[in-house]
Design a protein around this motif. Structure first.
Motif, mmCIF file in Angstrom:
data_model
loop_
_atom_site.group_PDB
_atom_site.id
_atom_site.type_symbol
_atom_site.label_atom_id
_atom_site.label_comp_id
_atom_site.label_asym_id
_atom_site.label_seq_id
_atom_site.Cartn_x
_atom_site.Cartn_y
_atom_site.Cartn_z
ATOM 1 N N SER A 193 -49.462 3.089 -27.003
ATOM 2 C CA SER A 193 -47.955 2.847 -26.868
ATOM 3 C C SER A 193 -47.501 1.339 -26.899
ATOM 4 C CB SER A 193 -47.617 3.577 -25.367
ATOM 5 O OG SER A 193 -48.262 2.670 -24.345
ATOM 6 N N ARG A 194 -48.568 0.639 -27.516
ATOM 7 C CA ARG A 194 -48.146 -0.725 -27.667
ATOM 8 C C ARG A 194 -46.828 -0.891 -28.659
ATOM 9 N NH1 ARG A 194 -50.958 -3.637 -24.026
ATOM 10 N NH2 ARG A 194 -53.429 -3.203 -24.121
ATOM 11 N N PRO A 195 -45.815 -1.682 -27.997
ATOM 12 C CA PRO A 195 -44.668 -1.748 -28.819
ATOM 13 C C PRO A 195 -44.635 -2.385 -30.013
ATOM 14 C CG PRO A 195 -44.709 -3.447 -27.010
ATOM 15 C CD PRO A 195 -45.865 -2.565 -26.869
ATOM 16 N N TRP A 196 -45.582 -3.298 -30.360
ATOM 17 C CA TRP A 196 -45.720 -3.980 -31.683
ATOM 18 C C TRP A 196 -46.237 -2.888 -32.739
ATOM 19 C CZ3 TRP A 196 -50.789 -3.035 -32.616
ATOM 20 C CH2 TRP A 196 -51.614 -3.199 -31.591
ATOM 21 N N ARG A 197 -46.791 -1.792 -32.264
ATOM 22 C CA ARG A 197 -47.066 -0.640 -33.126
ATOM 23 C C ARG A 197 -45.961 -0.186 -34.019
ATOM 24 N NH1 ARG A 197 -48.834 3.880 -31.270
ATOM 25 N NH2 ARG A 197 -49.660 4.479 -33.065
ATOM 26 N N GLU A 198 -44.970 -0.101 -33.375
ATOM 27 C CA GLU A 198 -43.592 0.429 -34.016
ATOM 28 C C GLU A 198 -42.972 -0.502 -35.137
ATOM 29 O OE1 GLU A 198 -42.420 3.637 -33.861
ATOM 30 O OE2 GLU A 198 -44.029 4.388 -32.332
ATOM 31 N N GLN A 199 -43.242 -1.696 -34.767
ATOM 32 C CA GLN A 199 -42.470 -2.663 -35.625
ATOM 33 C C GLN A 199 -43.505 -3.004 -36.734
ATOM 34 O OE1 GLN A 199 -39.710 -3.656 -35.032
ATOM 35 N NE2 GLN A 199 -39.740 -2.243 -32.811
ATOM 36 N N SER A 200 -44.802 -2.699 -36.670
ATOM 37 C CA SER A 200 -45.942 -3.171 -37.784
ATOM 38 C C SER A 200 -45.744 -2.222 -38.897
ATOM 39 C CB SER A 200 -47.085 -3.447 -37.287
ATOM 40 O OG SER A 200 -48.277 -3.676 -38.088
ATOM 41 N N PRO A 201 -46.029 -2.388 -40.081
ATOM 42 C CA PRO A 201 -46.142 -1.578 -41.272
ATOM 43 C C PRO A 201 -47.434 -0.771 -41.070
ATOM 44 C CG PRO A 201 -45.921 -3.657 -42.007
ATOM 45 C CD PRO A 201 -45.926 -3.909 -40.506
ATOM 46 N N TYR A 202 -48.382 -1.888 -40.565
ATOM 47 C CA TYR A 202 -49.983 -1.423 -40.462
ATOM 48 C C TYR A 202 -50.174 -0.313 -39.403
ATOM 49 C CZ TYR A 202 -49.979 -5.105 -43.530
ATOM 50 O OH TYR A 202 -49.712 -6.049 -44.601
ATOM 51 N N TRP A 203 -49.077 0.173 -38.670
ATOM 52 C CA TRP A 203 -49.358 1.228 -37.638
ATOM 53 C C TRP A 203 -48.339 2.313 -37.639
ATOM 54 C CZ3 TRP A 203 -53.506 1.346 -34.297
ATOM 55 C CH2 TRP A 203 -54.504 0.047 -34.400
ATOM 56 N N TRP A 258 -55.247 6.003 -43.226
ATOM 57 C CA TRP A 258 -54.689 5.120 -42.870
ATOM 58 C C TRP A 258 -53.832 4.158 -43.918
ATOM 59 C CZ3 TRP A 258 -57.030 1.908 -38.179
ATOM 60 C CH2 TRP A 258 -55.898 1.077 -37.392
ATOM 61 N N LEU A 259 -54.626 3.775 -45.056
ATOM 62 C CA LEU A 259 -54.022 3.374 -46.168
ATOM 63 C C LEU A 259 -52.876 4.031 -46.720
ATOM 64 C CD1 LEU A 259 -57.252 1.981 -47.885
ATOM 65 C CD2 LEU A 259 -55.722 0.670 -46.411
ATOM 66 N N VAL A 260 -53.148 5.396 -46.919
ATOM 67 C CA VAL A 260 -52.121 6.364 -47.535
ATOM 68 C C VAL A 260 -50.736 6.311 -46.481
ATOM 69 C CG1 VAL A 260 -51.315 8.662 -47.765
ATOM 70 C CG2 VAL A 260 -53.618 7.743 -48.825
ATOM 71 N N ARG A 261 -50.890 6.411 -45.175
ATOM 72 C CA ARG A 261 -50.024 6.260 -44.441
ATOM 73 C C ARG A 261 -49.173 4.971 -44.114
ATOM 74 N NH1 ARG A 261 -47.274 10.183 -43.448
ATOM 75 N NH2 ARG A 261 -46.663 9.199 -41.500
ATOM 76 N N ILE A 262 -49.895 3.800 -44.500
ATOM 77 C CA ILE A 262 -49.165 2.605 -44.676
ATOM 78 C C ILE A 262 -48.441 2.467 -45.880
ATOM 79 C CG2 ILE A 262 -49.956 0.237 -45.118
ATOM 80 C CD1 ILE A 262 -52.169 0.500 -43.330
ATOM 81 N N GLN A 263 -48.799 2.986 -46.888
ATOM 82 C CA GLN A 263 -48.322 2.973 -48.114
ATOM 83 C C GLN A 263 -46.795 3.928 -47.974
ATOM 84 O OE1 GLN A 263 -48.266 0.942 -50.648
ATOM 85 N NE2 GLN A 263 -49.987 0.036 -49.516
ATOM 86 N N ALA A 268 -40.982 4.205 -47.361
ATOM 87 C CA ALA A 268 -39.840 4.621 -46.511
ATOM 88 C C ALA A 268 -38.953 3.286 -46.105
ATOM 89 C CB ALA A 268 -40.486 5.560 -45.174
ATOM 90 N N ARG A 269 -39.531 2.401 -45.656
ATOM 91 C CA ARG A 269 -38.629 1.324 -45.437
ATOM 92 C C ARG A 269 -37.805 0.642 -46.443
ATOM 93 N NH1 ARG A 269 -41.738 -2.872 -41.189
ATOM 94 N NH2 ARG A 269 -41.748 -1.421 -39.344
ATOM 95 N N ILE A 270 -38.711 0.691 -47.717
ATOM 96 C CA ILE A 270 -37.862 0.150 -48.782
ATOM 97 C C ILE A 270 -36.668 0.914 -49.341
ATOM 98 C CG2 ILE A 270 -38.321 -0.197 -51.356
ATOM 99 C CD1 ILE A 270 -41.105 -1.194 -50.737
ATOM 100 N N SER A 271 -36.863 2.449 -49.125
ATOM 101 C CA SER A 271 -35.731 3.492 -49.714
ATOM 102 C C SER A 271 -34.506 3.431 -48.731
ATOM 103 C CB SER A 271 -36.464 4.731 -49.931
ATOM 104 O OG SER A 271 -36.980 5.160 -48.518
#
Length: 271
Positions: A193-203, A258-263, A268-271
């Motif tokens: 539940s680290r808040p930075w996870r929601e903001q980071s594209p890598y989590w 993990w790599l697929v979910r990051i992409q 999703a952010r771009i669209s």
């Protein structure tokens, strides 16, 4: 050398029925998962999952048991079970594969989430951080059963196991209980539940599941160095045991996931 504790693997005798420590550990693990996932759904106010928790847990338990048993049959002793197919049902005689159970629970969870319109990746992240509790308890059950013991050694904490001959061996079940259970739980639970996870594209959602697959694989590959290989298999490829080989595929699968979910999150952010 330490003495192996004189503990009856059967907790309670009820006439012809037996309640074994190993089975109790499974039950305690399922209860822990139910309580911890319920705590998270209330904390994050995810009412859809909270309302379906009992049914989903039942489906996942069936996935673990069926996948674990079929995984053991296919990965560890296929020739025996092809000759004795009725023994596939004899789960009380032992024989469960973690990797098979992992596959079974993922398939069961994916089907249930699809049918009931739940976010599979979000659900998986809630569940996977609780899995180490059951793993640790299961390894303690292995220890009390005197099974899956370690290789011959002369370390001061070695033990002579009833089924391992007169030589001292690594109590590798306890190594696994600590690493797969305590260490993995502390790492995953602290990150969930680290808040930075929601903001980071890598989590993205699914990253906790991927991290579990990666960390478990690394731990299993390491600890199998101290565990006696399965007698019917020995080493299977490149000096690796079956557990190590399956864990290599698990490590690759977790990394790719993990790599697929990051992409997917970036797209999703771009669209």
């Amino acid at each position: 050398m330490l003495p192996y504790p004189d503990i009856d693997p059967v907790l309670i005798h009820l006439g012809p029925l037996q309640v074994r420590w190993y089975g109790l550990m499974y039950v305690l693990g399922f209860i822990a998962t139910y309580l911890l996932v319920g705590f998270q759904t209330r904390k994050f106010h995810w009412r859809e999952l909270e309302q379906r928790l009992e049914n989903l847990n039942l489906v996942l338990i069936l996935g673990v048991i069926l996948g674990g048993r079929l995984g053991y049959v296919l990965f560890y002793n296929p020739s025996y079970y092809l000759s004795h197919p009725l023994q596939i049902l004899a789960t009380w005689q032992g024989g469960m594969s973690f990797h098979g159970g992992c596959i079974g629970v993922i398939i069961a969870g994916a089907i249930y989430c699809h049918r009931h319109r739940l976010d599979f990746w979000k659900t998986a992240d809630l569940y996977v951080v609780t899995v180490p509790v059951g793993l640790g308890l299961g390894r303690i059950g292995n220890f009390l059963n005197g099974e899956l013991f370690g290789r011959v050694t002369d370390v001061p904490w070695a033990m002579v196991f009833p089924g391992g001959g007169p030589v001292p061996r690594h109590p590798s079940q306890l190594y696994e209980a600590f690493l797969e259970g305590v260490v993995l739980f502390l790492v995953l639970w602290s990150l969930k539940s680290r808040p930075w996870r929601e903001q980071s594209p890598y989590w993205p959602h699914g990253s906790m599941m991927a991290l579990f697959l990666i960390l478990y694989a690394l731990v299993r590959i390491f600890v199998e160095q101290f565990r006696e290989p399965d007698p019917q298999l020995g080493t299977v490829a490149l000096g690796m045991t079956m557990g190590q080989l399956l864990s290599v595929f698990m490590l690759i699968g977790g990394t790719v996931l993990w790599l697929v979910r990051i992409q997917t999150k970036k797209a999703a952010r771009i669209s």
